[in-house]
Design a protein around this motif. Structure first.
Motif, PDB file in Angstrom:
ATOM      1  N   ILE A 218       0.839  -1.209   0.000  1.00  0.00           N
ATOM      2  CA  ILE A 218       0.000   0.000   0.000  1.00  0.00           C
ATOM      3  C   ILE A 218       0.870   1.253   0.000  1.00  0.00           C
ATOM      4  O   ILE A 218       0.603   2.223  -0.725  1.00  0.00           O
ATOM      5  CB  ILE A 218      -0.948   0.002   1.229  1.00  0.00           C
TER       6      ILE A 218
ATOM      7  N   ALA B 289       2.309   1.707  -3.472  1.00  0.00           N
ATOM      8  CA  ALA B 289       1.273   2.136  -4.421  1.00  0.00           C
ATOM      9  C   ALA B 289       0.929   3.612  -4.220  1.00  0.00           C
ATOM     10  O   ALA B 289       0.797   4.370  -5.190  1.00  0.00           O
ATOM     11  CB  ALA B 289       0.023   1.267  -4.255  1.00  0.00           C
TER      12      ALA B 289
ATOM     13  N   TRP C 249       0.130   4.603  -8.055  1.00  0.00           N
ATOM     14  CA  TRP C 249      -0.376   3.470  -8.838  1.00  0.00           C
ATOM     15  C   TRP C 249      -1.608   2.898  -8.139  1.00  0.00           C
ATOM     16  O   TRP C 249      -1.562   2.629  -6.952  1.00  0.00           O
ATOM     17  CB  TRP C 249       0.723   2.398  -8.948  1.00  0.00           C
ATOM     18  N   LYS C 250      -2.684   2.731  -8.908  1.00  0.00           N
ATOM     19  CA  LYS C 250      -3.960   2.278  -8.346  1.00  0.00           C
ATOM     20  C   LYS C 250      -4.276   3.079  -7.076  1.00  0.00           C
ATOM     21  O   LYS C 250      -4.552   2.534  -6.004  1.00  0.00           O
ATOM     22  CB  LYS C 250      -3.897   0.779  -8.045  1.00  0.00           C
TER      23      LYS C 250
ATOM     24  N   ARG D 277      -6.694   5.105  -6.001  1.00  0.00           N
ATOM     25  CA  ARG D 277      -7.954   5.056  -5.261  1.00  0.00           C
ATOM     26  C   ARG D 277      -8.099   3.738  -4.497  1.00  0.00           C
ATOM     27  O   ARG D 277      -8.563   3.723  -3.350  1.00  0.00           O
ATOM     28  CB  ARG D 277      -9.131   5.245  -6.218  1.00  0.00           C
ATOM     29  N   GLY D 278      -7.672   2.643  -5.112  1.00  0.00           N
ATOM     30  CA  GLY D 278      -7.709   1.354  -4.423  1.00  0.00           C
ATOM     31  C   GLY D 278      -6.783   1.356  -3.218  1.00  0.00           C
ATOM     32  O   GLY D 278      -7.135   0.864  -2.139  1.00  0.00           O
TER      33      GLY D 278
ATOM     34  N   LEU E 188      -8.280   3.374  -0.475  1.00  0.00           N
ATOM     35  CA  LEU E 188      -9.374   2.655   0.180  1.00  0.00           C
ATOM     36  C   LEU E 188      -8.829   1.648   1.192  1.00  0.00           C
ATOM     37  O   LEU E 188      -9.286   1.590   2.340  1.00  0.00           O
ATOM     38  CB  LEU E 188     -10.223   1.932  -0.880  1.00  0.00           C
ATOM     39  N   VAL E 189      -7.822   0.857   0.777  1.00  0.00           N
ATOM     40  CA  VAL E 189      -7.254  -0.137   1.696  1.00  0.00           C
ATOM     41  C   VAL E 189      -6.590   0.565   2.884  1.00  0.00           C
ATOM     42  O   VAL E 189      -6.728   0.130   4.037  1.00  0.00           O
ATOM     43  CB  VAL E 189      -6.240  -1.036   0.960  1.00  0.00           C
TER      44      VAL E 189
ATOM     45  N   GLY F 240      -8.620  16.300 -33.791  1.00  0.00           N
ATOM     46  CA  GLY F 240      -9.943  16.696 -33.319  1.00  0.00           C
ATOM     47  C   GLY F 240     -10.669  15.636 -32.539  1.00  0.00           C
ATOM     48  O   GLY F 240     -11.731  15.895 -32.011  1.00  0.00           O
TER      49      GLY F 240
ATOM     50  N   GLU G  25     -14.830  10.998 -21.278  1.00  0.00           N
ATOM     51  CA  GLU G  25     -15.676  10.566 -20.172  1.00  0.00           C
ATOM     52  C   GLU G  25     -16.041  11.740 -19.289  1.00  0.00           C
ATOM     53  O   GLU G  25     -17.129  11.818 -18.759  1.00  0.00           O
ATOM     54  CB  GLU G  25     -14.948   9.513 -19.337  1.00  0.00           C
TER      55      GLU G  25
ATOM     56  N   GLY H 240     -18.714  14.159 -21.072  1.00  0.00           N
ATOM     57  CA  GLY H 240     -20.029  13.647 -21.410  1.00  0.00           C
ATOM     58  C   GLY H 240     -20.086  12.786 -22.650  1.00  0.00           C
ATOM     59  O   GLY H 240     -21.163  12.428 -23.078  1.00  0.00           O
ATOM     60  N   THR H 241     -18.965  12.458 -23.218  1.00  0.00           N
ATOM     61  CA  THR H 241     -18.985  11.570 -24.382  1.00  0.00           C
ATOM     62  C   THR H 241     -17.914  10.516 -24.229  1.00  0.00           C
ATOM     63  O   THR H 241     -16.927  10.711 -23.533  1.00  0.00           O
ATOM     64  CB  THR H 241     -18.691  12.336 -25.679  1.00  0.00           C
ATOM     65  N   VAL H 242     -18.131   9.383 -24.817  1.00  0.00           N
ATOM     66  CA  VAL H 242     -17.115   8.340 -24.829  1.00  0.00           C
ATOM     67  C   VAL H 242     -16.917   7.859 -26.255  1.00  0.00           C
ATOM     68  O   VAL H 242     -17.841   7.890 -27.065  1.00  0.00           O
ATOM     69  CB  VAL H 242     -17.515   7.132 -23.948  1.00  0.00           C
ATOM     70  N   ALA H 243     -15.709   7.432 -26.506  1.00  0.00           N
ATOM     71  CA  ALA H 243     -15.449   6.875 -27.833  1.00  0.00           C
ATOM     72  C   ALA H 243     -16.072   5.503 -27.925  1.00  0.00           C
ATOM     73  O   ALA H 243     -16.087   4.756 -26.953  1.00  0.00           O
ATOM     74  CB  ALA H 243     -13.947   6.785 -28.061  1.00  0.00           C
ATOM     75  N   PRO H 244     -16.632   5.143 -29.029  1.00  0.00           N
ATOM     76  CA  PRO H 244     -17.264   3.827 -29.159  1.00  0.00           C
ATOM     77  C   PRO H 244     -16.222   2.714 -29.120  1.00  0.00           C
ATOM     78  O   PRO H 244     -15.086   2.938 -29.473  1.00  0.00           O
ATOM     79  CB  PRO H 244     -17.955   3.882 -30.514  1.00  0.00           C
TER      80      PRO H 244
END
Lengths: 181, 175
Positions: free
Chosen positions: B70, B73, B78-79, B81-82, B85-86, B160, B168, B171-175
Motif C-alpha cells: 500500500i 502504491a 499506482w492504483k 484510489r484502491g 481505500l485499503v 480533433g 468521459e 459527457g462523451t465516450v469513444a465507441p
C-alpha cells in the motif's frame, strides 16, 4: 472522425468508479498476500538452509560467529535470582521429556517458526528469556537466542552459561521436572 | 481571475500529493519495521485482547507486506484510489482497536512503529490524522498533474478526436 455518444448517467459512473476502486484494492491486497508468502518462504529458507548437525546429534541453524558471540550469557545463580526469568529448553523433545528445568518450555532450534509461535503465545515482553541446551559445548541455545532476538526484537534474551549441565551441577539433589508444557 | 484559479488549483494539487506521500511514508515505515520483526508485531497485537495468539501470528505475517504494498502504491500513485481505500480501512481498524483498548482501560503500547510505541489515545489521534490525509489526498481532480493524469475538459488531439479519458469527463465516450 468518431461519432460521440452520450455519457451514462452520473449514478452509473459512480458505480463504475466504485467497482474500479474495489478491483484495484483487491489487486493490491492480493499483491500484499503474495509478498507475505514470499517473505515467509524466504524466512523459512533462511532458517533451514544453513542447518548443521551438532556433535550432540541435534540439528541447529548456523549463524555467524560474531552474531552468536553477541548474545549475553547469564549464570544459573543470577538467573534464579531474577523473578521474571522464563526458561526455554532448546534441546530435543526427547531430552526435554526426560528432564528439564522446572517451568521451562521446549523449543528445539530446528522447529523454526513453529517454536516461535509457541513462544509468542506464552511470552510477555517484561520477562527475561533464558535459553539453554545441553552444555557449554552445544550451540543450539545461542542459535535459538539469536533467532528470538531477531524475530521478537527484544534484548531481554540470555543464554544460560554452561547449559543444562551447569543447572544440574547447581542442583545436584533436586530432581528435574519430567514433562511440562 | 483564471490565472489565480489555476494557481489555487495547482497549490491544492501539491498539498494532495504531499498528503499522499506522508501516508505512504507512514505505511512504508511501519511495514518495513514489522517485516523484519514479525513476532514483535504479534506480541504487540496480543494485549489488545481482540484475537488469539494464532491469529496474531497470522496477522503479523500478512500485515507488514500489505503495508509495504500500500505504501509503495501510494508513493507511486499506482492504483491510487484502491490503495487509499485499503489504507483507510486499515487505519480505521487500527483506530477502532486502539479506542476500544483505551475505553476498556487496557494498559498497552500501540506497537505501530516501534516495539515500545505510543499510548492508545495518542496513536488513535495519529491514525485519525492519517485517515484525514489519505481522504484529502484523493479528492476529485480539478487540474492535471504528472501523478494524477490529465485535467478534466475536452482534451483534443490534433485531428480533433477526444481521448477516452477526456471524453468521459465531458459527457462523451469513444465507441
Amino acid at each position: 472522425m468518431r461519432e460521440a455518444r452520450p455519457l451514462p448517467p452520473p449514478s452509473s459512473r459512480r458505480v463504475s468508479g466504485l467497482v474500479h476502486t474495489l478491483r484495484d484494492a483487491a489487486v493490491l491486497v492480493a499483491l500484499g498476500l503474495l509478498l507475505a508468502a514470499a517473505v515467509g518462504m524466504a524466512r523459512a529458507a533462511w532458517s533451514h538452509l544453513p542447518a548443521i548437525r551438532h556433535a550432540s546429534g541435534r540439528v541447529g541453524v548456523a549463524v555467524p560467529d560474531e552474531a552468536a558471540a553477541a548474545i549475553p550469557t547469564i549464570t544459573v545463580a543470577l538467573a534464579e535470582h531474577d523473578a521474571s526469568v522464563w526458561w526455554i529448553d532448546a534441546r530435543s523433545p526427547d531430552a526435554f521429556a526426560h528432564a528439564h528445568i522446572p517451568g521451562a518450555v521446549n523449543c528445539p532450534a530446528d522447529l523454526g517458526d513453529a517454536a516461535l509461535e509457541r513462544i509468542v503465545g506464552l511470552w510477555s515482553p517484561e520477562r527475561l528469556i533464558v535459553v539453554y541446551c545441553d552444555s557449554a559445548a552445544c550451540d543450539a541455545s545461542r542459535m535459538l537466542a539469536e533467532q528470538l532476538r531477531r524475530d521478537l526484537g527484544s534484548d531481554r534474551i540470555r543464554v544460560l552459561d554452561g547449559g543444562w549441565e551447569a543447572w544440574l551441577a547447581a542442583h545436584p539433589r533436586q530432581p528435574s521436572s519430567p514433562g511440562g508444557p | 481571475m483564471r490565472a489565480s484559479l489555476t494557481s489555487w488549483s495547482a497549490t491544492g494539487e501539491r498539498w494532495r500529493v504531499l498528503a499522499r506521500l506522508v501516508v505512504a511514508a507512514a505505511f512504508l515505515w511501519a511495514g518495513g519495521l514489522h517485516v523484519t520483526h514479525p513476532f514483535a508485531l504479534a506480541q504487540s497485537i496480543r494485549p489488545y485482547h481482540l484475537v488469539g495468539s494464532t491469529s496474531a501470528v497470522a496477522i503479523s505475517r500478512i500485515l507488514p507486506s500489505l503495508e509495504i504494498v500500500i505504501g509503495l502504491a501510494l508513493a507511486c500513485g499506482w492504483k491510487q484510489r484502491g490503495a487509499t481505500l485499503v489504507a483507510l480501512i486499515l487505519l480505521a481498524v487500527f483506530t477502532v482497536a486502539l479506542v476500544q483498548a483505551w475505553v476498556r482501560g487496557i494498559d498497552l503500547r500501540c506497537g505501530c512503529f516501534t516495539s515500545s510505541g505510543s499510548r492508545p489515545l495518542v496513536a488513535s489521534v495519529r491514525d485519525v490524522l492519517l485517515m484525514a490525509l489519505a481522504a484529502c489526498s484523493n479528492r476529485p481532480r480539478t487540474t492535471g498533474s504528472p501523478l494524477n493524469g490529465p485535467p478534466p475538459g475536452p482534451p483534443m488531439s490534433t485531428d480533433g478526436a477526444a481521448s477516452k479519458a477526456g471524453a468521459e469527463q465531458v459527457g462523451t465516450v469513444a465507441p
